[in-house]
Design a protein around this motif. Structure first.
Motif, PDB file in Angstrom:
ATOM      1  N   ASN A 104      45.403  32.091  33.949  1.00 44.16           N
ATOM      2  CA  ASN A 104      45.503  33.086  35.017  1.00 44.16           C
ATOM      3  C   ASN A 104      45.073  34.460  34.503  1.00 44.16           C
ATOM      4  N   HIS A 108      41.698  36.559  35.521  1.00 42.93           N
ATOM      5  CA  HIS A 108      41.846  37.884  36.128  1.00 42.93           C
ATOM      6  C   HIS A 108      40.986  38.914  35.413  1.00 42.93           C
ATOM      7  N   ALA A 112      39.159  39.674  38.453  1.00 38.95           N
ATOM      8  CA  ALA A 112      40.273  40.375  39.114  1.00 38.95           C
ATOM      9  C   ALA A 112      40.984  39.483  40.125  1.00 38.95           C
ATOM     10  N   LYS A 113      40.912  38.172  39.941  1.00 33.68           N
ATOM     11  CA  LYS A 113      41.633  37.228  40.785  1.00 33.68           C
ATOM     12  C   LYS A 113      42.479  36.342  39.878  1.00 33.68           C
ATOM     13  N   TRP A 114      43.599  35.861  40.418  1.00 31.15           N
ATOM     14  CA  TRP A 114      44.472  34.978  39.656  1.00 31.15           C
ATOM     15  C   TRP A 114      44.087  33.518  39.858  1.00 31.15           C
ATOM     16  N   ASP A 118      41.478  32.624  45.506  1.00 27.45           N
ATOM     17  CA  ASP A 118      41.954  33.851  46.126  1.00 27.45           C
ATOM     18  C   ASP A 118      40.865  34.457  46.999  1.00 27.45           C
ATOM     19  N   ALA A 121      40.219  40.205  45.626  1.00 24.44           N
ATOM     20  CA  ALA A 121      40.595  40.580  44.268  1.00 24.44           C
ATOM     21  C   ALA A 121      41.831  41.466  44.293  1.00 24.44           C
ATOM     22  N   THR A 122      42.586  41.417  43.203  1.00 27.56           N
ATOM     23  CA  THR A 122      43.748  42.288  43.035  1.00 27.56           C
ATOM     24  C   THR A 122      43.594  43.004  41.694  1.00 27.56           C
ATOM     25  N   ARG A 124      43.655  45.453  38.494  1.00 27.98           N
ATOM     26  CA  ARG A 124      44.680  46.217  37.808  1.00 27.98           C
ATOM     27  C   ARG A 124      44.118  47.588  37.483  1.00 27.98           C
ATOM     28  N   ALA A 129      37.320  44.299  36.548  1.00 32.56           N
ATOM     29  CA  ALA A 129      36.822  42.956  36.227  1.00 32.56           C
ATOM     30  C   ALA A 129      35.649  43.061  35.266  1.00 32.56           C
ATOM     31  N   ARG A 247      52.808  39.937  43.426  1.00 27.30           N
ATOM     32  CA  ARG A 247      51.591  39.787  42.621  1.00 27.30           C
ATOM     33  C   ARG A 247      51.896  39.238  41.234  1.00 27.30           C
TER      34      ARG A 247
END
Length: 310
Positions: A104, A108, A112-114, A118, A121-122, A124, A129, A247
């Protein structure tokens, strides 16, 4: 046990998973049709009965005391832990779940995805990314896929034979086919379906969840709804987009939800860590906490009332 100690348990159990066959702590030898446990041959006395060294009564006692009874006690102890603490084995010990979390984090970094599935993107806040992590993600998936296949084969055949065959190129056709197919299947699962497998495909996890759901006193993540406003703007350095507890859940759950919607919770405590970090930064107490026993019953009843009212 504080969640921060979880990594130590995971690393220790992962190492045990890898070395147990080599030390004869646990494996089934297909050549000898023999179970090895804690360095000793685990026999039921059937061979002695066939050779006339023991009578039928002694053979029956051996099967009962060394076969059925230990198995039933092990299953009962495992389910007793699940009854009280839920899928704690998955979140704190399971080697597969340890790899899921590592992959994971690696994925990410790449996109930028787990998960590949997904929709959005989430990212950080501290790092964008980076496409250079894609080879690392696929490489680790293939590496652990191969390691899983090799380790499982070493639980069925002498580890020296398996590893020696790999090093010297002397694997039998059946061994080579097992490793090739196993590596392909496990690698694909790590890349595409690792969350799906943990949530619905793993029988060990499924039975833990079923037992836990049947116990109203089982440990739950409780949400203090009186402080729901404190969740506004909830963010951490790792999860700067808000909803840090959601998240941070590796099982893609919503920790503030009711118990019956937390069926696959692995009690890893990452949501509690995220909540504590976010609220502490603002001088507030966390709104998520573990509750067990009578406190868990009250939490479940309160959730039911609020769910009906909502």
């Amino acid at each position: 046990m504080p969640p921060r100690h979880r990594r130590l348990f995971q690393l220790a159990f992962f190492a045990l998973f890898l070395i147990a066959p080599a030390l004869d702590w646990l494996r089934w030898d297909l050549h000898e049709a023999q179970l090895w446990f804690l360095g000793q041959r685990w026999t039921l006395g059937i061979d002695d009965f066939r050779a006339g060294r023991i009578d039928a009564t002694q053979a029956a006692l051996g099967i009962l005391l060394k076969g059925f009874l230990p198995g039933m006690l092990a299953v009962a102890a495992f389910l007793a832990v699940a009854w009280r603490w839920g899928r704690v084995y998955c979140g704190w010990l399971c080697p597969h779940f340890s790899i899921v979390e590592l992959l994971n984090a690696t994925l990410h970094r790449a996109c930028a995805k787990w998960s590949l599935w997904d929709r959005s993107a989430t990212p950080r806040d501290d790092r964008p990314a980076d496409a250079r992590w894609w080879p690392v993600f696929f490489g680790l998936s293939a590496l652990f896929g191969a390691l899983w296949a090799i380790t499982l084969l070493s639980y069925l055949l002498p580890p020296a034979e398996v590893w020696g065959g790999l090093v010297h190129g002397t694997l039998t056709p059946n061994q080579a086919r097992f490793l090739a197919i196993g590596t392909a299947v496990f690698s694909a699962e790590f890349v595409l379906a690792r969350h799906l497998f943990c949530r619905f495909g793993c029988a060990v996890g499924l039975f833990q969840s079923l037992v836990w759901m049947a116990n109203p006193k089982g440990m739950v993540v409780a949400f203090d709804r009186a402080k729901a406003r404190d969740c506004q703007g909830c963010a951490t350095q790792r999860f700067g987009q808000g909803a840090a507890c959601d998240r941070g859940c590796p099982m893609r759950l919503h920790p503030r939800d009711i118990k019956r919607r937390m069926f696959s919770c692995v009690q890893c405590g990452q949501c509690l860590q995220a909540c504590d970090e976010s609220q502490s930064a603002r001088g507030r107490a966390p709104v998520l906490e573990w509750r067990i026993g009578a406190d868990a019953v009250r939490e479940t009843l309160r959730q039911r009332r609020e769910d009906r009212g909502g």
